[in-house]
Design an enzyme around this catalytic site. Sequence first.
Site, PDB file in Angstrom:
ATOM      1  N   ASN A 111       0.751  -1.758  -2.302  1.00 35.09           N
ATOM      2  CA  ASN A 111       0.966  -3.058  -1.650  1.00 35.09           C
ATOM      3  C   ASN A 111       0.746  -4.190  -2.650  1.00 35.09           C
ATOM      4  O   ASN A 111      -0.058  -4.073  -3.567  1.00 35.09           O
ATOM      5  CB  ASN A 111      -0.047  -3.209  -0.498  1.00 35.09           C
ATOM      6  N   HIS A 113      -0.399  -8.218  -2.760  1.00 29.03           N
ATOM      7  CA  HIS A 113      -1.143  -9.125  -1.887  1.00 29.03           C
ATOM      8  C   HIS A 113      -1.384 -10.472  -2.582  1.00 29.03           C
ATOM      9  O   HIS A 113      -1.760 -10.504  -3.751  1.00 29.03           O
ATOM     10  CB  HIS A 113      -2.483  -8.482  -1.511  1.00 29.03           C
ATOM     11  N   SER A 140      -2.873  -9.515  -6.218  1.00 26.53           N
ATOM     12  CA  SER A 140      -3.416  -8.171  -6.403  1.00 26.53           C
ATOM     13  C   SER A 140      -2.340  -7.150  -6.050  1.00 26.53           C
ATOM     14  O   SER A 140      -1.606  -7.335  -5.076  1.00 26.53           O
ATOM     15  CB  SER A 140      -4.609  -7.925  -5.472  1.00 26.53           C
ATOM     16  N   ASP A 149      -6.254  -4.350   3.324  1.00 23.17           N
ATOM     17  CA  ASP A 149      -6.250  -4.775   1.913  1.00 23.17           C
ATOM     18  C   ASP A 149      -7.510  -4.351   1.171  1.00 23.17           C
ATOM     19  O   ASP A 149      -8.050  -5.110   0.346  1.00 23.17           O
ATOM     20  CB  ASP A 149      -6.045  -6.307   1.832  1.00 23.17           C
TER      21      ASP A 149
HETATM   22  C1  GAR Z   1       4.214 -12.254  -0.847  1.00 20.28           C
HETATM   23  O1  GAR Z   1       3.497 -13.379  -1.297  1.00 20.28           O
HETATM   24  C2  GAR Z   1       3.277 -11.074  -0.664  1.00 20.28           C
HETATM   25  O2  GAR Z   1       2.234 -11.052  -1.605  1.00 20.28           O
HETATM   26  C3  GAR Z   1       2.744 -11.337   0.719  1.00 20.28           C
HETATM   27  O3  GAR Z   1       3.841 -11.803   1.440  1.00 20.28           O
HETATM   28  C4  GAR Z   1       4.748 -12.463   0.573  1.00 20.28           C
HETATM   29  C5  GAR Z   1       6.120 -11.860   0.750  1.00 20.28           C
HETATM   30  O4  GAR Z   1       7.052 -12.570   0.023  1.00 20.28           O
HETATM   31  N1  GAR Z   1       2.181 -10.157   1.297  1.00 20.28           N
HETATM   32  C6  GAR Z   1       1.220 -10.179   2.195  1.00 20.28           C
HETATM   33  O5  GAR Z   1       0.696 -11.197   2.598  1.00 20.28           O
HETATM   34  C7  GAR Z   1       0.789  -8.803   2.693  1.00 20.28           C
HETATM   35  N2  GAR Z   1      -0.291  -8.928   3.571  1.00 20.28           N
HETATM   36  P1  GAR Z   1       8.501 -11.974  -0.248  1.00 20.28           P
HETATM   37  O6  GAR Z   1       9.074 -11.599   1.115  1.00 20.28           O
HETATM   38  O7  GAR Z   1       9.267 -13.102  -0.874  1.00 20.28           O
HETATM   39  O8  GAR Z   1       8.366 -10.785  -1.156  1.00 20.28           O
END
Ligand code: GAR
Length: 203
Positions: A111, A113, A140, A149
């Site tokens: 994942n 994060h 991360s 997480d």
């Molecule tokens: C990213 O910032 C990722 O790190 C976060 O969601 C966003 C997705 O962006 N993930 C989380 O918060 C997981 N809990 P994207 O759709 O443009 O890749």
Amino acid sequence: MNSCKYLILASGTGSNAEALMKTAKENNINVCGLFSDKSNAEVLTKAKKYEVKTFTTEEKDNKDEIFFKLSQVIEELKPDWLLLAGFMRILPTKILQRFFDEELQQYRVINIHPSLLPKYPGLGGYRQAYENGDTSTGLSIHFVDEGLDTGKLILQKSFSIAESKNLEEVIEKGKSFENKYFPEILLKIHNGNKKDLLNELSF
Ligand code: GAR
């Protein structure tokens, strides 16, 4: 037919999924599908652009139905790894167990994060850092376990947000780093160096 190596899970815009699919295409890496729990997610259009097979659910589906559909996709494709690129759900243990790797003693589920874990688990990592007046934040990449997480860290990258004018700027900066580092991890695995993920990585 080539065996299926990587299934991407995503819920939203899909900048990380796109970065992974682009790297996969350039390096002949078998990303064999993309599953989204949101039937109207922008990421589905991006997957089509890279000719990656998409799977989704219906708006009316509840959590159990979503994970049942995901299990069916996993049964069909039999991927080696799950890559969570903005997937906003906690995977049930039953799905995780299917990916247990004896050598790594981890699930082959990764994942990305938007915070320097263990700070700000859950949603809105960049928002929380910005609203709390933090001068730096980070991302991360970690193995997924049963917690929120809490899995073993693979890589962290911090960056300054002291000069950022608004939250959008923080998110943009964060995502540009995310989009750079997640594909690096994919390449590590693809090149047969999965055990490197157990050590702290620096690029
Ligand atoms: C990213 O910032 C990722 O790190 C976060 O969601 C966003 C997705 O962006 N993930 C989380 O918060 C997981 N809990 P994207 O759709 O443009 O890749």
